[in-house]
Design an enzyme around this catalytic site. Structure first.
Site, short mmCIF file in Angstrom:
data_model
loop_
_atom_site.label_atom_id
_atom_site.label_comp_id
_atom_site.label_asym_id
_atom_site.label_seq_id
_atom_site.Cartn_x
_atom_site.Cartn_y
_atom_site.Cartn_z
N GLY A 1 0.82 -1.21 0.00
CA GLY A 1 0.00 0.00 0.00
C GLY A 1 0.85 1.26 0.00
O GLY A 1 1.95 1.31 -0.57
N SER A 2 0.34 2.31 0.66
CA SER A 2 1.01 3.61 0.63
C SER A 2 2.34 3.62 1.36
O SER A 2 3.15 4.53 1.17
CB SER A 2 0.09 4.68 1.24
OG SER A 2 -1.04 4.89 0.43
#
Length: 393
Positions: A293-294
């Site tokens: 993810g981020s």
């Protein structure tokens, strides 16, 4: 026809020469066996007479970074029988059966087997220490109480997937216990005695005790206090959201050391057989594949800066969407439907604002900016677009 005296003397002389040669050959052979092969043959003879009762080495401890014991051994004796040396099998079986809480006939069958050494089990396998001492005090001929060890995990299921567990013979089966099994195991010792082919003790030959060499201790980067906090949060997550599983890793970003690692559902290493096999046969944080993810965006930004693809002081224009492999990824809220097939990158719509690469990518974690950086495409500058759109994630 009688042989002449000369012929007889020649025959006697030849027999004497042959006999002398054979005698000298026998002396040479005897000297070779006694002098050159003597020590080797003596060792082989002793090996054929020697009987060993094993003494298990103490398995090394597993410690956290502060020296707290996460896994260690407790003394656990084992009762052995030497059938050939038992003088009164009936009386011996009766006394052992009473202390080990086993049927007398079963004990009798074990101690009268045609075998050199017999382990009395299950009752004689890791009995309580007081029971073992009572058996020693009986001084029964042919009965020996050897020292064994049992693995103990003082915090129950804490860091269970990291530590793993051991089997009935104290061998590592999973986790750290398996990975470093050879270092933790040590070298077993033994009590040696000499017996003839019938198993009877040979007099005038002393017993020999070889002390076991304990295994090495292993210190982890895990912090037991942080591990407790992490697992508490995992338990609360399982109760609140009822997921199939949950994983967590706590790492020191300065050096990459793992301070805590856990997953749910969990288990207790000391009683692993009472849990489903999928609970203990894998360590989910390192076994599963999952999207970073981020958290991975910082790697993308660092690579783009290193390759001079972006300038943090340069403005950017975000149109609110980007095309990737034929899919349209756009900013905004809502769900993906047939009428609205675009994939949403953010939970809230983007709002117009002046943004630079530094504020748009690093501070607001704008996904379109990172996708453009990774693909090597430089988004239109703010001067060309005459407007900017910021995004939030």
């Amino acid at each position: 026809m009688r042989a002449s005296n000369v012929t007889v003397r020649r025959r006697l002389f030849a027999a004497l020469v042959v006999g002398t040669i054979l005698f000298l050959a026998l002396v040479v052979r005897l000297g070779y066996v006694q002098i050159w092969l003597g020590s080797k043959l003596s060792e082989e003879a002793e090996d054929s007479w020697r009987r060993n009762i094993p003494f298990t080495a103490k398995r090394g401890e597993i410690l956290d970074r502060n020296g707290v014991q996460l896994a260690y051994n407790v003394s656990s004796p084992t009762v052995w029988a030497i059938p050939a040396q038992i003088k009164d099998p009936q009386n011996t079986a009766a006394q052992l059966a009473n202390l080990l809480q086993m049927p007398q006939d079963k004990v009798f069958q074990m101690i009268t087997k045609r075998a050199l050494n017999v382990k009395i089990q299950p009752g004689g396998r890791k009995p309580p220490l007081e029971k073992a001492q009572q058996i020693r005090d009986l001084k029964l001929p042919g009965i020996v109480v050897a020292e064994d060890n049992k693995r103990y995990y003082p915090f129950g299921g804490l860091a269970a997937h990291v530590l793993g567990f051991t089997g009935i013979d104290n061998q590592g089966l999973t986790g750290i216990e398996l990975k470093y099994n050879s270092e933790l195991s040590g070298i077993n010792g033994s009590l040696s005695y000499y017996a003839d082919a019938a198993g009877k003790l040979i007099p005038n030959l002393s017993e020999e005790y070889r002390k076991p060499l304990d295994g090495l201790n292993l210190q982890l980067t895990i912090d037991s206090n942080l591990q407790s906090v992490l697992e508490r949060e995992l338990d609360q997550t399982m109760v609140k959201y009822q997921p199939k599983h949950a994983i967590a890793i706590m790492m020191d970003p300065n050096n990459g050391e793992i301070l805590a690692m856990g997953s749910r559902p969990g288990y207790e290493p000391g009683n692993y057989a009472q849990y489903p096999v999928e609970n203990y046969n894998r360590n989910l944080p390192i076994w599963m594949t999952y999207e970073p993810g981020s958290t991975f965006k910082i790697i993308t930004l660092a690579a783009a800066l290193q390759e001079n693809k972006v300038n943090l002081n340069e403005g950017f224009y975000d149109p609110g969407h980007i095309e990737v492999a034929g899919a349209r990824l756009r900013a905004g809220s809502g769900r993906v439907t047939e009428a609205n097939p675009s994939f949403k990158l953010w939970k809230t719509p983007a709002t117009p604002a002046s943004s630079s690469w530094e504020s748009g990518s690093e501070k607001r974690s704008c996904s379109t900016i990172f996708i453009s950086s990774a693909s090597g495409k430089r988004p239109a500058s703010i001067s060309a677009a005459r407007r900017t759109v910021s995004c939030s994630s």
